[in-house]
Design a protein around this motif. Structure first.
Motif, PDB file in Angstrom:
ATOM      1  N   ARG A  36     -53.306  56.072 -96.598  1.00 36.16           N
ATOM      2  CA  ARG A  36     -52.787  55.385 -97.793  1.00 36.16           C
ATOM      3  C   ARG A  36     -53.161  53.918 -97.589  1.00 36.16           C
ATOM      4  O   ARG A  36     -52.628  53.268 -96.690  1.00 36.16           O
ATOM      5  N   LEU A  37     -54.098  53.426 -98.379  1.00 38.44           N
ATOM      6  CA  LEU A  37     -54.726  52.133 -98.108  1.00 38.44           C
ATOM      7  C   LEU A  37     -54.129  51.001 -98.936  1.00 38.44           C
ATOM      8  O   LEU A  37     -54.014  51.108-100.157  1.00 38.44           O
ATOM      9  N   ASN A  38     -53.766  49.912 -98.245  1.00 42.20           N
ATOM     10  CA  ASN A  38     -53.273  48.717 -98.938  1.00 42.20           C
ATOM     11  C   ASN A  38     -54.409  48.039 -99.691  1.00 42.20           C
ATOM     12  O   ASN A  38     -55.483  47.821 -99.132  1.00 42.20           O
ATOM     13  N   VAL A  39     -54.151  47.710-100.937  1.00 41.96           N
ATOM     14  CA  VAL A  39     -55.083  46.933-101.753  1.00 41.96           C
ATOM     15  C   VAL A  39     -54.518  45.525-101.808  1.00 41.96           C
ATOM     16  O   VAL A  39     -53.347  45.337-102.156  1.00 41.96           O
ATOM     17  N   ARG A  40     -55.330  44.546-101.456  1.00 39.43           N
ATOM     18  CA  ARG A  40     -54.850  43.168-101.358  1.00 39.43           C
ATOM     19  C   ARG A  40     -55.452  42.281-102.438  1.00 39.43           C
ATOM     20  O   ARG A  40     -56.478  42.616-103.018  1.00 39.43           O
ATOM     21  N   SER A  41     -54.801  41.165-102.678  1.00 42.61           N
ATOM     22  CA  SER A  41     -55.225  40.246-103.737  1.00 42.61           C
ATOM     23  C   SER A  41     -56.433  39.404-103.342  1.00 42.61           C
ATOM     24  O   SER A  41     -57.016  38.712-104.170  1.00 42.61           O
ATOM     25  N   GLY A  42     -56.841  39.460-102.083  1.00 47.55           N
ATOM     26  CA  GLY A  42     -57.999  38.729-101.590  1.00 47.55           C
ATOM     27  C   GLY A  42     -58.569  39.415-100.370  1.00 47.55           C
ATOM     28  O   GLY A  42     -58.016  40.402 -99.876  1.00 47.55           O
ATOM     29  N   PRO A  43     -59.688  38.899 -99.840  1.00 46.31           N
ATOM     30  CA  PRO A  43     -60.394  39.551 -98.737  1.00 46.31           C
ATOM     31  C   PRO A  43     -59.813  39.258 -97.353  1.00 46.31           C
ATOM     32  O   PRO A  43     -60.456  38.648 -96.512  1.00 46.31           O
ATOM     33  N   GLY A  44     -58.592  39.698 -97.121  1.00 47.91           N
ATOM     34  CA  GLY A  44     -57.996  39.491 -95.806  1.00 47.91           C
ATOM     35  C   GLY A  44     -56.585  40.022 -95.731  1.00 47.91           C
ATOM     36  O   GLY A  44     -55.923  40.239 -96.747  1.00 47.91           O
ATOM     37  N   THR A  45     -56.124  40.214 -94.504  1.00 48.08           N
ATOM     38  CA  THR A  45     -54.782  40.754 -94.291  1.00 48.08           C
ATOM     39  C   THR A  45     -53.692  39.739 -94.609  1.00 48.08           C
ATOM     40  O   THR A  45     -52.528  40.108 -94.732  1.00 48.08           O
ATOM     41  N   GLY A  46     -54.050  38.484 -94.769  1.00 54.09           N
ATOM     42  CA  GLY A  46     -53.072  37.455 -95.128  1.00 54.09           C
ATOM     43  C   GLY A  46     -52.761  37.412 -96.617  1.00 54.09           C
ATOM     44  O   GLY A  46     -51.822  36.737 -97.042  1.00 54.09           O
TER      45      GLY A  46
END
Length: 107
Positions: A36-46
């Motif tokens: 189950r993959l997190n989709v983020r608002s930018g290119p990084g875990t931060g």
């Protein structure tokens, strides 16, 4: 700005065929099995998580850019895949068939 000449398409079937071809050309890549993959608002875990992809999801890759380095089922990489406007996933979790870039760099 002015328009000197406008031609109308006489065949709407041709316009539909072009639209269908463009849509069909977009490839979808599978997310690693059982993830189950997190989709983020930018290119990084931060960056904040904007949604979570369910197991078995497939994603388009519109462009890619460097970001936080992540280790996953498909290796360790700093490549992030843009899957929608303002939505990124680590390429370490997407089976693209390559360890490098497979799409243009995001601007």
């Amino acid at each position: 700005m002015s328009v000197d000449h406008v031609e109308e398409a006489g065949n709407s079937d041709a316009a539909e065929a072009v639209a269908t071809t463009a849509t069909a050309a977009l490839a979808y890549y599978p997310v690693a099995p059982g993830v189950r993959l997190n989709v983020r608002s930018g290119p990084g875990t931060g960056y904040s998580v904007v949604r979570v992809l369910s197991e078995g999801a497939k994603v388009p890759v519109f462009c890619q850019c460097p970001g936080t380095s992540v280790s996953g089922p498909y290796g360790t990489t700093n490549i992030w895949d843009n899957i929608a406007d303002g939505q990124f996933v680590s390429d370490a979790y997407v089976r693209t068939g390559s360890d490098g870039y497979i799409a243009p760099r995001c601007s």
